[in-house]
Design a protein around this motif. Structure first.
Motif, PDB file in Angstrom:
ATOM      1  N   UNK A 103      -1.188  -8.563   1.236  1.00 38.33           N
ATOM      2  CA  UNK A 103      -0.495  -8.593   2.500  1.00 38.33           C
ATOM      3  C   UNK A 103       0.583  -9.684   2.593  1.00 38.33           C
ATOM      4  N   UNK A 104       0.258 -10.593   1.886  1.00 38.54           N
ATOM      5  CA  UNK A 104       1.502 -11.700   1.907  1.00 38.54           C
ATOM      6  C   UNK A 104       2.595 -11.291   1.100  1.00 38.54           C
ATOM      7  N   UNK A 105       2.121 -10.516  -0.194  1.00 40.11           N
ATOM      8  CA  UNK A 105       3.382 -10.043  -0.797  1.00 40.11           C
ATOM      9  C   UNK A 105       4.358  -9.119  -0.180  1.00 40.11           C
ATOM     10  N   UNK A 106       3.594  -8.136   0.672  1.00 41.17           N
ATOM     11  CA  UNK A 106       4.368  -7.159   1.470  1.00 41.17           C
ATOM     12  C   UNK A 106       5.116  -7.940   2.403  1.00 41.17           C
ATOM     13  N   UNK A 107       4.668  -8.916   3.184  1.00 42.28           N
ATOM     14  CA  UNK A 107       5.339  -9.536   4.494  1.00 42.28           C
ATOM     15  C   UNK A 107       6.458 -10.076   3.832  1.00 42.28           C
ATOM     16  N   UNK A 108       6.196 -10.847   2.358  1.00 43.64           N
ATOM     17  CA  UNK A 108       7.253 -11.679   1.982  1.00 43.64           C
ATOM     18  C   UNK A 108       8.472 -10.793   1.590  1.00 43.64           C
ATOM     19  N   UNK A 109       8.485  -9.878   0.966  1.00 40.98           N
ATOM     20  CA  UNK A 109       9.337  -8.828   0.772  1.00 40.98           C
ATOM     21  C   UNK A 109      10.278  -8.299   1.896  1.00 40.98           C
ATOM     22  N   UNK A 110       9.275  -7.762   2.873  1.00 36.80           N
ATOM     23  CA  UNK A 110       9.991  -7.256   4.117  1.00 36.80           C
ATOM     24  C   UNK A 110      11.067  -8.490   4.633  1.00 36.80           C
ATOM     25  N   UNK A 111      10.351  -9.487   4.611  1.00 30.61           N
ATOM     26  CA  UNK A 111      11.459 -10.514   5.388  1.00 30.61           C
ATOM     27  C   UNK A 111      12.394 -10.955   4.406  1.00 30.61           C
ATOM     28  N   UNK A 112      12.161 -11.180   3.280  1.00 29.57           N
ATOM     29  CA  UNK A 112      13.373 -11.484   2.374  1.00 29.57           C
ATOM     30  C   UNK A 112      14.215 -10.508   2.044  1.00 29.57           C
ATOM     31  N   UNK A 113      14.256  -9.347   1.944  1.00 29.93           N
ATOM     32  CA  UNK A 113      15.087  -8.357   1.805  1.00 29.93           C
ATOM     33  C   UNK A 113      15.410  -7.426   2.975  1.00 29.93           C
ATOM     34  N   UNK A 114      14.924  -7.777   4.049  1.00 33.16           N
ATOM     35  CA  UNK A 114      15.181  -7.044   5.367  1.00 33.16           C
ATOM     36  C   UNK A 114      14.742  -5.650   5.011  1.00 33.16           C
ATOM     37  N   UNK A 115      13.654  -5.391   4.683  1.00 34.20           N
ATOM     38  CA  UNK A 115      12.882  -4.027   4.771  1.00 34.20           C
ATOM     39  C   UNK A 115      12.395  -3.595   5.834  1.00 34.20           C
ATOM     40  N   UNK A 116      12.026  -2.272   6.089  1.00 38.07           N
ATOM     41  CA  UNK A 116      11.303  -1.853   7.270  1.00 38.07           C
ATOM     42  C   UNK A 116       9.748  -1.853   6.711  1.00 38.07           C
ATOM     43  N   UNK A 117       9.654  -1.670   5.583  1.00 37.05           N
ATOM     44  CA  UNK A 117       8.112  -1.861   5.071  1.00 37.05           C
ATOM     45  C   UNK A 117       8.063  -1.687   3.691  1.00 37.05           C
ATOM     46  N   UNK A 118       6.575  -1.966   3.152  1.00 36.60           N
ATOM     47  CA  UNK A 118       6.604  -1.905   1.562  1.00 36.60           C
ATOM     48  C   UNK A 118       5.153  -0.926   1.718  1.00 36.60           C
ATOM     49  N   UNK A 119       5.331   0.264   1.100  1.00 37.67           N
ATOM     50  CA  UNK A 119       4.502   1.386   1.053  1.00 37.67           C
ATOM     51  C   UNK A 119       3.400   0.634   0.402  1.00 37.67           C
ATOM     52  N   UNK A 120       2.009   1.159   0.688  1.00 38.54           N
ATOM     53  CA  UNK A 120       0.735   0.547  -0.110  1.00 38.54           C
ATOM     54  C   UNK A 120       0.001   1.823  -0.064  1.00 38.54           C
ATOM     55  N   UNK A 121      -0.713   2.096  -1.218  1.00 39.48           N
ATOM     56  CA  UNK A 121      -1.774   3.063  -1.450  1.00 39.48           C
ATOM     57  C   UNK A 121      -2.877   2.238  -2.205  1.00 39.48           C
ATOM     58  N   UNK A 122      -4.161   2.660  -1.981  1.00 35.36           N
ATOM     59  CA  UNK A 122      -5.049   2.008  -2.482  1.00 35.36           C
ATOM     60  C   UNK A 122      -6.148   3.303  -2.734  1.00 35.36           C
ATOM     61  N   UNK A 123      -6.752   3.184  -3.945  1.00 39.12           N
ATOM     62  CA  UNK A 123      -7.767   4.187  -4.478  1.00 39.12           C
ATOM     63  C   UNK A 123      -8.954   3.280  -5.154  1.00 39.12           C
ATOM     64  N   UNK A 124     -10.079   3.814  -5.043  1.00 40.43           N
ATOM     65  CA  UNK A 124     -11.197   3.295  -5.801  1.00 40.43           C
ATOM     66  C   UNK A 124     -10.975   3.480  -7.342  1.00 40.43           C
ATOM     67  N   UNK A 125     -11.317   2.924  -8.220  1.00 37.32           N
ATOM     68  CA  UNK A 125     -11.197   3.058  -9.517  1.00 37.32           C
ATOM     69  C   UNK A 125     -12.369   2.598 -10.143  1.00 37.32           C
ATOM     70  N   UNK A 126     -12.874   3.122 -11.184  1.00 36.93           N
ATOM     71  CA  UNK A 126     -14.080   2.510 -12.399  1.00 36.93           C
ATOM     72  C   UNK A 126     -13.349   2.000 -13.621  1.00 36.93           C
ATOM     73  N   UNK A 127     -13.441   0.706 -14.057  1.00 34.43           N
ATOM     74  CA  UNK A 127     -12.760   0.289 -14.908  1.00 34.43           C
ATOM     75  C   UNK A 127     -13.703   0.645 -16.329  1.00 34.43           C
ATOM     76  N   UNK A 128     -13.178   1.240 -17.194  1.00 34.16           N
ATOM     77  CA  UNK A 128     -13.828   1.513 -18.486  1.00 34.16           C
ATOM     78  C   UNK A 128     -13.047   0.668 -19.728  1.00 34.16           C
ATOM     79  N   UNK A 129     -14.007  -0.084 -20.336  1.00 30.33           N
ATOM     80  CA  UNK A 129     -13.157  -0.648 -21.412  1.00 30.33           C
ATOM     81  C   UNK A 129     -13.964  -0.182 -22.703  1.00 30.33           C
TER      82      UNK A 129
END
Length: 129
Positions: A103-129
């Protein structure tokens, strides 16, 4: 016996703290066009990445260059806008701290570069090493 203990310890140290458990892959889409004209320069982008994004996710992330396309629903024209874009991919544990940092990253970018928004998508993942 000493060799076995050492191998187990090394495996534990190398794996991320959340390996084997559920994790979230967050993609953030940063348009580089600035409202009113102009673009976020490469130098500005690199500074933002170094000062704002990386300190919040120092364990790693991926940055991709892309071309974004969108239509402003508030605009007078139905013209499709195309602009250079950076996509940041972060795989992280599902925690309140990670959610806050994103949230802080998105808000900072919007404010600093006069953006309408920063699109965010989230999905669950399983880490396999």
């Amino acid at each position: 016996m000493k060799r076995f203990v050492l191998v187990c310890l090394l495996v534990f140290v190398v794996q991320p703290a959340f390996a084997g458990s559920g994790a979230i892959e967050t993609k953030l889409y940063f348009g580089l066009g600035i409202a009113g004209g102009g673009r976020v320069t490469e130098q500005q982008w690199q500074r933002f990445l170094a000062e704002i994004v990386t300190p919040r996710f120092p364990d790693g992330l991926t940055v991709l260059s892309a071309t974004g396309q969108w239509r402003d629903p508030k605009g007078k024209s139905s013209k499709v806008v195309s602009e250079p874009t950076r996509i940041v991919i972060i795989v992280h544990p599902e925690t309140a701290a990670a959610t806050k940092a994103i949230g802080e990253i998105r808000q900072t970018y919007v404010k600093r570069f006069r953006q309408q928004s920063v699109l965010q998508t989230d999905q669950p993942v399983n880490i396999v090493e």
